[in-house]
Design a protein around this motif. Structure first.
Motif, PDB file in Angstrom:
ATOM      1  N   ARG A   1       0.830  -1.203   0.000  1.00  0.00           N
ATOM      2  CA  ARG A   1       0.000   0.000   0.000  1.00  0.00           C
ATOM      3  C   ARG A   1       0.863   1.251   0.000  1.00  0.00           C
ATOM      4  N   VAL A   2       0.225   2.336  -0.427  1.00  0.00           N
ATOM      5  CA  VAL A   2       0.841   3.665  -0.415  1.00  0.00           C
ATOM      6  C   VAL A   2      -0.111   4.589   0.332  1.00  0.00           C
TER       7      VAL A   2
ATOM      8  N   TYR B   1      -2.832   7.468  -8.140  1.00  0.00           N
ATOM      9  CA  TYR B   1      -3.850   6.494  -7.698  1.00  0.00           C
ATOM     10  C   TYR B   1      -4.129   5.508  -8.826  1.00  0.00           C
TER      11      TYR B   1
ATOM     12  N   LEU C   1      -1.295   3.071  -9.423  1.00  0.00           N
ATOM     13  CA  LEU C   1      -1.266   2.062  -8.358  1.00  0.00           C
ATOM     14  C   LEU C   1      -2.372   1.033  -8.567  1.00  0.00           C
TER      15      LEU C   1
ATOM     16  N   TYR D   1      -4.023   1.915  -1.972  1.00  0.00           N
ATOM     17  CA  TYR D   1      -3.589   3.224  -1.498  1.00  0.00           C
ATOM     18  C   TYR D   1      -4.645   3.782  -0.559  1.00  0.00           C
TER      19      TYR D   1
END
Length: 120
Positions: free
Chosen positions: A83-84, A96, A99, A106
């Motif tokens: 995750r970010v 976003y 990802l 995220y």
């Protein structure tokens, strides 16, 4: 040791949220690596200035603005985090989407709040 977190935008300045985040992550027992513009040590963690491919990074937490993030897109993907976290001021719909396309979760959240409320 809990999951490894990479703090991008780490700072030696005590008033910066990234500085506080490194301290709080360490105090909560997380393994921390840090990337910033200047080398130094925060809470016993060395701040790197070179893009190192750290192994087993679970979470990347961002403290850099969206225009600066562009140069880190490939780097973040190469780390293959689970995750970010986009802290306040780092929101970036373009990243976003990237990802999502790479099956990386995220969150638009504050690392400090997540840690304080045991939601990290």
């Amino acid at each position: 040791m809990k999951n490894k977190t990479l703090v991008i935008g780490a700072s030696l300045k005590q008033e910066r949220y990234s500085y506080l985040a490194v301290n709080k992550l360490v105090s909560h027992g997380f393994e921390v690596v840090a990337l910033g513009l200047k080398t130094g040590v925060v809470a016993g963690i060395a701040i790197d200035t070179e893009l190192k491919l750290y192994e087993n990074v679970h979470t990347v937490t961002l403290y850099i603005n969206p225009s600066v993030q562009k140069m880190y897109y490939d780097y973040i993907l190469d780390l293959k985090p689970q995750r970010v976290i986009f802290n306040p001021g780092t929101e970036n719909p373009e990243l976003y989407k990237i990802l999502e396309e790479n099956n990386i979760l995220y969150e638009v959240a504050c690392t400090l709040v997540l840690l304080s409320t045991n939601q990290y």
